[in-house]
Design a protein around this motif. Structure first.
Motif, PDB file in Angstrom:
ATOM      1  N   ARG A 236       7.887   0.479  47.024  1.00 38.37           N
ATOM      2  CA  ARG A 236       8.728   1.681  46.917  1.00 38.37           C
ATOM      3  C   ARG A 236       9.585   1.869  48.160  1.00 38.37           C
TER       4      ARG A 236
ATOM      5  N   VAL B 292       3.384   7.509  36.802  1.00 34.82           N
ATOM      6  CA  VAL B 292       4.206   6.763  37.758  1.00 34.82           C
ATOM      7  C   VAL B 292       5.022   5.692  37.040  1.00 34.82           C
ATOM      8  N   LEU B 293       4.403   4.972  36.118  1.00 35.04           N
ATOM      9  CA  LEU B 293       5.133   3.930  35.389  1.00 35.04           C
ATOM     10  C   LEU B 293       6.267   4.530  34.557  1.00 35.04           C
TER      11      LEU B 293
ATOM     12  N   SER C 247       9.493   5.288  36.501  1.00 36.92           N
ATOM     13  CA  SER C 247      10.156   4.165  37.145  1.00 36.92           C
ATOM     14  C   SER C 247      11.530   3.877  36.558  1.00 36.92           C
ATOM     15  N   THR C 248      12.384   3.296  37.409  1.00 35.51           N
ATOM     16  CA  THR C 248      13.759   3.022  37.016  1.00 35.51           C
ATOM     17  C   THR C 248      13.948   1.599  36.506  1.00 35.51           C
TER      18      THR C 248
ATOM     19  N   THR D 146       8.552  -1.220  32.922  1.00 32.86           N
ATOM     20  CA  THR D 146       7.204  -1.469  33.410  1.00 32.86           C
ATOM     21  C   THR D 146       6.276  -1.774  32.238  1.00 32.86           C
TER      22      THR D 146
ATOM     23  N   ALA E 238      13.043   1.277  31.201  1.00 37.68           N
ATOM     24  CA  ALA E 238      13.725   1.877  32.347  1.00 37.68           C
ATOM     25  C   ALA E 238      14.359   3.200  31.962  1.00 37.68           C
TER      26      ALA E 238
ATOM     27  N   PRO F  94       8.601   6.970  41.555  1.00 39.46           N
ATOM     28  CA  PRO F  94       8.887   5.833  40.695  1.00 39.46           C
ATOM     29  C   PRO F  94       8.959   4.518  41.469  1.00 39.46           C
ATOM     30  N   PHE F  95       8.762   3.439  40.735  1.00 39.11           N
ATOM     31  CA  PHE F  95       9.087   2.111  41.248  1.00 39.11           C
ATOM     32  C   PHE F  95      10.509   1.812  40.799  1.00 39.11           C
ATOM     33  N   HIS F  96      11.235   1.051  41.612  1.00 35.77           N
ATOM     34  CA  HIS F  96      12.584   0.648  41.241  1.00 35.77           C
ATOM     35  C   HIS F  96      12.616  -0.830  40.854  1.00 35.77           C
ATOM     36  N   GLN F  97      11.479  -1.487  40.900  1.00 34.72           N
ATOM     37  CA  GLN F  97      11.331  -2.875  40.486  1.00 34.72           C
ATOM     38  C   GLN F  97      10.503  -2.915  39.207  1.00 34.72           C
TER      39      GLN F  97
ATOM     40  N   VAL G 123       7.389  -3.629  36.956  1.00 35.14           N
ATOM     41  CA  VAL G 123       5.973  -3.560  37.323  1.00 35.14           C
ATOM     42  C   VAL G 123       5.131  -4.080  36.163  1.00 35.14           C
TER      43      VAL G 123
END
Length: 138
Positions: free
Chosen positions: A4, A53-54, A57-58, A61, A134, A26-29, A31
């Motif tokens: 992150r 959280v998933l 994310s952007t 995931t 996403a 969020p994660f931007h990659q 997952v």
């Protein structure tokens, strides 16, 4: 948390871990979260927090619940520890590393190498899959 904070991480693989940050971020990659089957002894906040959280994310995931898995299934522990299902899962100890390694490889091949195809199709061979598409953003 490192992924992150550092955009240099191109992908994230979560091995049955819950995000421990106080506020969901969020994660931007992309997952891949590999999880054990949720049972009565599982922390009741684990799956809702991970799912939240998933979903934030952007990037797309994936949460893959591996049948017969326990927390240590995602390591080489099943090959070394006594066959205690609460530790190493109920799957045959020699069969454990293959599916989890294959799932990680399918995800990373697509994410990092651009292997054509739908990673979800490959991942469903290894367990129960939930995909969070996403939500947009940078």
């Amino acid at each position: 948390m490192a992924a992150r904070q550092d955009a240099g991480f191109a992908a994230v693989v979560d091995l049955d871990g819950a995000p421990h940050d106080p506020a969901p971020a969020p994660f931007h990659q992309p997952v891949l979260a590999l999880t054990q089957a949720i049972g009565p002894q599982t922390d009741p906040d684990y799956l809702p927090h991970l799912t939240r959280v998933l979903a934030l994310s952007t990037a797309t995931t994936y949460r893959l619940t591996v049948p017969g898995a326990a927390h240590l299934t995602f390591t080489d522990a099943p090959l070394c520890l006594p066959p205690v299902p609460s530790l190493v899962g109920s799957a045959d100890r020699s069969d454990v590393p293959g599916p989890t390694a294959a799932a990680r490889l399918a995800f990373l091949d697509h994410t990092l190498r651009g292997t054509p195809g739908d990673p979800a199709a490959a991942l469903t061979a290894y367990g129960e899959l939930t995909v969070h598409h996403a939500c947009g953003g940078a």
